[in-house]
Design an enzyme around this catalytic site. Structure first.
Site, PDB file in Angstrom:
ATOM      1  N   GLY A 166      41.247  33.170  36.559  1.00 13.96           N
ATOM      2  CA  GLY A 166      40.276  33.754  37.486  1.00 13.96           C
ATOM      3  C   GLY A 166      40.344  35.258  37.397  1.00 13.96           C
ATOM      4  O   GLY A 166      41.179  35.805  36.670  1.00 13.96           O
ATOM      5  N   LYS A 167      39.466  35.910  38.138  1.00 15.95           N
ATOM      6  CA  LYS A 167      39.415  37.375  38.066  1.00 15.95           C
ATOM      7  C   LYS A 167      40.763  38.015  38.349  1.00 15.95           C
ATOM      8  O   LYS A 167      41.131  39.007  37.748  1.00 15.95           O
ATOM      9  CB  LYS A 167      38.389  37.904  39.062  1.00 15.95           C
ATOM     10  CG  LYS A 167      36.990  37.755  38.534  1.00 15.95           C
ATOM     11  CD  LYS A 167      35.992  38.420  39.443  1.00 15.95           C
ATOM     12  CE  LYS A 167      34.603  37.954  39.028  1.00 15.95           C
ATOM     13  NZ  LYS A 167      33.597  38.140  40.021  1.00 15.95           N
ATOM     14  N   ARG A 168      41.498  37.424  39.284  1.00 19.27           N
ATOM     15  CA  ARG A 168      42.795  38.029  39.662  1.00 19.27           C
ATOM     16  C   ARG A 168      43.837  37.968  38.573  1.00 19.27           C
ATOM     17  O   ARG A 168      44.774  38.738  38.556  1.00 19.27           O
ATOM     18  CB  ARG A 168      43.345  37.301  40.886  1.00 19.27           C
ATOM     19  CG  ARG A 168      42.577  37.728  42.066  1.00 19.27           C
ATOM     20  CD  ARG A 168      43.392  37.756  43.319  1.00 19.27           C
ATOM     21  NE  ARG A 168      42.418  37.856  44.382  1.00 19.27           N
ATOM     22  CZ  ARG A 168      42.218  36.960  45.304  1.00 19.27           C
ATOM     23  NH1 ARG A 168      43.009  35.915  45.355  1.00 19.27           N
ATOM     24  NH2 ARG A 168      41.290  37.100  46.196  1.00 19.27           N
ATOM     25  N   ASP A 169      43.685  37.006  37.663  1.00 20.35           N
ATOM     26  CA  ASP A 169      44.701  36.884  36.604  1.00 20.35           C
ATOM     27  C   ASP A 169      44.342  37.703  35.386  1.00 20.35           C
ATOM     28  O   ASP A 169      44.938  37.547  34.335  1.00 20.35           O
ATOM     29  CB  ASP A 169      44.840  35.433  36.141  1.00 20.35           C
ATOM     30  CG  ASP A 169      44.852  34.472  37.284  1.00 20.35           C
ATOM     31  OD1 ASP A 169      45.834  34.494  38.017  1.00 20.35           O
ATOM     32  OD2 ASP A 169      43.885  33.710  37.436  1.00 20.35           O
ATOM     33  N   GLY A 170      43.350  38.529  35.501  1.00 20.96           N
ATOM     34  CA  GLY A 170      43.037  39.372  34.349  1.00 20.96           C
ATOM     35  C   GLY A 170      41.777  38.961  33.628  1.00 20.96           C
ATOM     36  O   GLY A 170      41.506  39.437  32.544  1.00 20.96           O
TER      37      GLY A 170
END
Ligand code: GLU
Length: 478
Positions: A249-253
């Site tokens: 997801g966006k949070r993981d890069g």
């Protein structure tokens, strides 16, 4: 018009946002398959869901492909033999194909209101049964006038197909349904439009994300009803976060690929890294040039399970690519990354600094931290010395004493790397200190930076005047 044996692949994004690594990987694999076979790679915009469209994302998608070096041979902005390559400009094509289905008795007007269809859905849920529209297929549908959805009239059966990545699958007739071909707003669904376009554009390989696998029974039914031979399929597994326990997801890069370029990652790193998300050539090789990828890539070596996105590996790989660049190439690429302090610096001096920094750059954006002190006078910060494991073992008067001795011997040294190395080595003997102590101390005193290239080289580039001046400033600054 085309050589019937020619491989033609496509990337068919919807302009609904930026291009993250998963999307780029699909594009890259399709590009590699085409290039390897000497075929064509096509870009097509699938913009038939107007409610999801994001302004500017079409340009953004093109910029992202360009930035990584994924060149397409036909596409919305460059045209080609099957133009237009934007679905909203191809509505007459879908109408014609829809008419074929109507004429063959394989499509009909949906007479229900959306509320009625919703009721059927809820009814199925209450009965704990999967919702199938065909269970409600009207006996005598009205003629289709475009104001209602047009549906496919399915003839459920089982299909067996091969997927280049996932292997062989046999589908169940139970899931084949009367899906919508053309919506009441006049736009086709993805389910219909992509099949029409792939056929018209002579696409030989459909390479896309695994989320489309569940719809394969419907697609196979439609190819059959249209009398089309289906293309080769390859569905890509998801990309997982670093731990491998959920979808990236966006949070993981999963950030915009253009952000990676802005952050100082090289296009060739991105290409190699993205290609190796779930693919390898069967050897230990981890870093691939574009030509190597074109020569070695194969869909049947794409792993079926999700690939882990490891940002540390990306950083490491970028360092590898930076190290391999010629100095001239690197100079061109870092033009916008120099610290402000280098703005008026001499080009030749900058080149010397860059030569020293090259081995240590992990991203181009590291350049300011690594080189600022070559251009601007650093401010002494003794906490760096006090926090250093070796240097904190000796007291301040000894620090000063050592810097004084160093200054004296350096005053009578030629500022060439060899002579400086010699002087520094002698200094180890006369002071009885270890390199980890003496050299770290001098390094801090002339750079006040957390890391810097080898000491003699750094001094040689800085030059006699600046080096000695900084040592003097250090001595008097405490
Ligand atoms: N427009 C679809 C998407 O963006 C493309 C899927 C495909 O490649 O067929 O997900």
């Amino acid at each position: 018009m085309n050589d019937p044996n020619k491989v033609r692949t496509r990337f068919a994004p919807s302009p609904t946002g930026y291009l993250h690594v998963g999307g780029i990987r699909t594009a890259l694999f399709a590009f590699l398959v085409a290039r390897q076979a000497g075929g064509a790679f096509v870009l097509r915009f699938e913009d038939t869901d107007k409610s999801r469209e994001v302004v500017g994302s079409a340009e953004h998608l093109i910029a992202s492909l360009n930035a990584i070096g994924i060149e397409y041979d036909e596409g919305p902005d460059i045209g080609g033999p099957y133009a237009p390559y934007i679905q909203s400009q191809r509505l007459d094509h879908y109408k014609q194909w829809a008419q074929k289905l109507i004429d063959a008795g394989r499509a009909y007007a949906d007479p229900y209101t959306p509320e009625e269809v919703q009721q059927f859905r809820e009814q199925a849920q209450t009965n704990k049964q999967p919702f199938l529209y065909r269970n409600h297929r009207p006996e005598n549908p009205p003629a289709w006038d475009g104001s209602t959805p047009l549906r496919f009239k399915s003839e459920p059966k089982s299909y067996t197909y091969h997927d280049e990545v996932m292997g062989d699958t046999t589908t169940s007739p139970d899931v084949v349904d009367d899906f919508i071909l053309i919506k009441s707003d006049g736009y086709p669904t993805y389910n219909f439009a992509h099949i029409v376009d792939d056929a018209e554009m002579q696409i030989t390989h459909v390479i896309r994300g695994q989320e489309f696998i569940s719809s394969m029974p419907n697609y196979l039914a439609l190819y059959e009803a249209l009398g089309l031979e289906h293309p080769i399929f390859a569905h890509m597994p998801h990309i997982l976060n670093e731990q491998g326990n959920k979808k990236l997801g966006k949070r993981d890069g999963a950030k915009d690929v253009l952000d990676y370029i802005r952050d100082g990652y090289l296009p060739e790193t991105m290409m190699s890294f993205i290609a190796t998300l779930g693919w390898n050539d069967g050897t230990e090789q981890e870093v691939f040039t574009r030509d190597e990828l074109i020569a070695k890539f194969s869909l049947d070596r794409v792993q079926r399970s999700g690939a882990r996105f490891d940002e540390k590996r990306l950083l490491w790989m970028n360092g590898q690519f930076i190290r391999q660049l010629s100095l001239e190439d690197l100079e061109n690429r870092v033009r916008n990354f120099w610290p402000n302090s280098a703005a008026t610096a001499d080009e030749d001096y900058k080149r010397q600094v860059l030569t020293l920094a090259q081995d240590r750059l992990k991203t181009l954006a590291d350049l300011p931290v690594l080189t600022d002190y070559f251009f601007a006078e650093p401010t002494p910060d003794w906490s760096m010395i006090d926090n250093n494991k070796q240097l904190s073992k000796i007291d301040r008067s000894r620090h000063i004493e050592l810097l004084q001795v160093a200054t004296t011997v350096l005053e009578s040294t030629d500022f060439t790397t060899e002579k400086l190395q010699e002087t520094l080595n002698n200094l180890l003997e006369t002071t009885g200190e270890k390199p980890g102590t003496l050299f770290s101390l001098i390094r801090f005193a002339i750079t006040w930076a957390p890391f810097s290239p080898a000491l003699p080289e750094t001094m040689a580039v800085l030059g006699r005047e600046k080096t000695l001046e900084r040592l003097r400033v250090a001595i008097t600054s405490d």
